[in-house]
Write a protein that holds these residues in place. Structure first.
Motif, mmCIF file in Angstrom:
data_model
loop_
_atom_site.group_PDB
_atom_site.id
_atom_site.type_symbol
_atom_site.label_atom_id
_atom_site.label_comp_id
_atom_site.label_asym_id
_atom_site.label_seq_id
_atom_site.Cartn_x
_atom_site.Cartn_y
_atom_site.Cartn_z
ATOM 1 N N ARG A 108 -1.640 0.027 -8.831
ATOM 2 C CA ARG A 108 -0.837 -0.778 -7.916
ATOM 3 C C ARG A 108 -0.010 0.110 -6.985
ATOM 4 O O ARG A 108 0.079 -0.146 -5.776
ATOM 5 C CB ARG A 108 0.082 -1.693 -8.722
ATOM 6 N N ALA A 109 0.575 1.162 -7.559
ATOM 7 C CA ALA A 109 1.369 2.084 -6.742
ATOM 8 C C ALA A 109 0.507 2.756 -5.685
ATOM 9 O O ALA A 109 0.920 2.911 -4.520
ATOM 10 C CB ALA A 109 2.024 3.136 -7.628
ATOM 11 N N ALA A 110 -0.713 3.150 -6.080
ATOM 12 C CA ALA A 110 -1.606 3.824 -5.137
ATOM 13 C C ALA A 110 -1.974 2.907 -3.972
ATOM 14 O O ALA A 110 -2.007 3.342 -2.809
ATOM 15 C CB ALA A 110 -2.865 4.289 -5.862
ATOM 16 N N VAL A 111 -2.237 1.640 -4.289
ATOM 17 C CA VAL A 111 -2.574 0.679 -3.235
ATOM 18 C C VAL A 111 -1.377 0.445 -2.313
ATOM 19 O O VAL A 111 -1.518 0.372 -1.080
ATOM 20 C CB VAL A 111 -3.066 -0.647 -3.856
ATOM 21 N N LEU A 171 -3.688 3.522 -0.208
ATOM 22 C CA LEU A 171 -5.044 3.858 -0.639
ATOM 23 C C LEU A 171 -5.834 2.590 -0.924
ATOM 24 O O LEU A 171 -5.262 1.549 -1.268
ATOM 25 C CB LEU A 171 -4.996 4.739 -1.892
ATOM 26 N N SER A 172 -7.147 2.676 -0.786
ATOM 27 C CA SER A 172 -7.980 1.522 -1.102
ATOM 28 C C SER A 172 -7.988 1.300 -2.610
ATOM 29 O O SER A 172 -7.720 2.215 -3.398
ATOM 30 C CB SER A 172 -9.411 1.744 -0.619
ATOM 31 N N ALA A 173 -8.309 0.069 -3.011
ATOM 32 C CA ALA A 173 -8.356 -0.250 -4.437
ATOM 33 C C ALA A 173 -9.387 0.607 -5.157
ATOM 34 O O ALA A 173 -9.169 1.043 -6.294
ATOM 35 C CB ALA A 173 -8.672 -1.734 -4.625
ATOM 36 N N ASP A 174 -10.521 0.883 -4.492
ATOM 37 C CA ASP A 174 -11.574 1.680 -5.107
ATOM 38 C C ASP A 174 -11.099 3.111 -5.356
ATOM 39 O O ASP A 174 -11.294 3.670 -6.437
ATOM 40 C CB ASP A 174 -12.817 1.686 -4.219
ATOM 41 N N ILE A 175 -10.468 3.707 -4.358
ATOM 42 C CA ILE A 175 -9.981 5.076 -4.522
ATOM 43 C C ILE A 175 -8.836 5.117 -5.528
ATOM 44 O O ILE A 175 -8.739 6.050 -6.343
ATOM 45 C CB ILE A 175 -9.546 5.662 -3.160
#
Length: 270
Positions: free
Chosen positions: A187-190, A194-198
């Motif tokens: 969740r933090a990355a999104v 960033l994309s959900a896949d990455i």
């Protein structure tokens, strides 16, 4: 491994153990399953040439080990059905929460019992289980239990059955804690763009890599953490935020809550 093994219940954990045993070279013909659900029986027969029964019959119990892999709430009824069919076999229970004293009582005082607490990574051969044996279990039977559980990962023996509540709280429930942390990282990355896949790839690789590094290192996790944490750097900033939020304390309290609930469920099931 030449022992004959009967699984009472053909669900996920039984399937994981059977798959591991067959990978270890056990002849599938030496494995038997009692499973009342027709779809589950068909799935088992389509996967391996194991013997499959739809009811408790004496022929199924011509075996060295009986693995009880049914839901804890079903175990009392199942124990009453199999008690007359036992004749010296090791009984290995993987039913969560049911203590040996209760199971032995349901089996009419039968005491060749080992209780195991595995976890869900066993389904891919990467689990770990805590085991406890009643005093009547022989050294040879303990070895059989070890071999069965190690077919789906690792196994550790405990001197006191009460320690299984701690095993339940740490490794039994532990995969859920890891997945929960993974969810937060993704969740933090999104949220950072960033994309959900990455986000998923980065999170999974980080957990896998860090776990493998810890397993291959002689150093404690605290030492490995310190090596990543440069003074004034990004990691230090993140860890200071976690310390301020008392993340470590929250984890410890959560595991204590799971431990207490495991004891409560043991009391209820017994």
């Amino acid at each position: 491994m030449s022992m004959r093994i009967l699984f009472v219940g053909g669900g996920n954990m039984a399937t994981a153990l059977m798959a591991g045993l067959i990978r270890e070279g056990v002849d599938a013909n030496r494995l038997s399953v009692i499973e009342r659900n027709e779809a589950s029986r068909e799935r088992l027969l389509a996967t391996w040439p194991v013997r499959v029964f739809d009811e408790m019959v004496a022929a199924a119990f011509e075996t060295d080990v009986v693995v009880l892999a049914v839901k804890p709430q079903q175990l009392r009824e199942v124990a009453g059905q199999i008690a007359p069919l036992l004749d010296g076999q090791l009984v290995l229970s993987v039913a969560a929460g049911v203590r040996c004293s209760a199971l032995s009582g349901w089996l009419g005082g039968y005491d060749a019992l080992v209780r195991a607490m595995p976890n869900t990574p066993a389904t891919i051969g990467a689990g770990i289980a805590g085991l406890y044996a009643m005093p009547a279990v022989s050294v040879a039977q303990r070895l059989k239990a070890t071999q069965i559980m190690q077919a789906a990962g690792a196994a550790v023996w405990l001197e006191e059955e009460s320690a299984l509540d701690a095993v339940t709280a740490v490794s039994g429930s532990g995969p859920a804690y890891v997945f929960y942390f993974m969810e937060a990282m993704e969740r933090a990355a999104v949220e950072l763009g960033l994309s959900a896949d990455i986000a998923r790839q980065l999170t999974l690789a980080t957990f896998s890599g860090a776990s493998r590094l810890a397993m291959h290192s002689h150093d404690a996790p605290a030492v490995l953490r310190e090596r990543v944490t440069s003074p004034g750097g990004t990691t230090e900033s993140a860890l200071l935020s976690m310390q301020t939020a008392d993340v470590a304390g929250a984890v410890i309290r959560a595991i204590a809550a799971a431990h207490l609930r495991s004891r409560e469920l043991g009391d209820a099931l017994g």
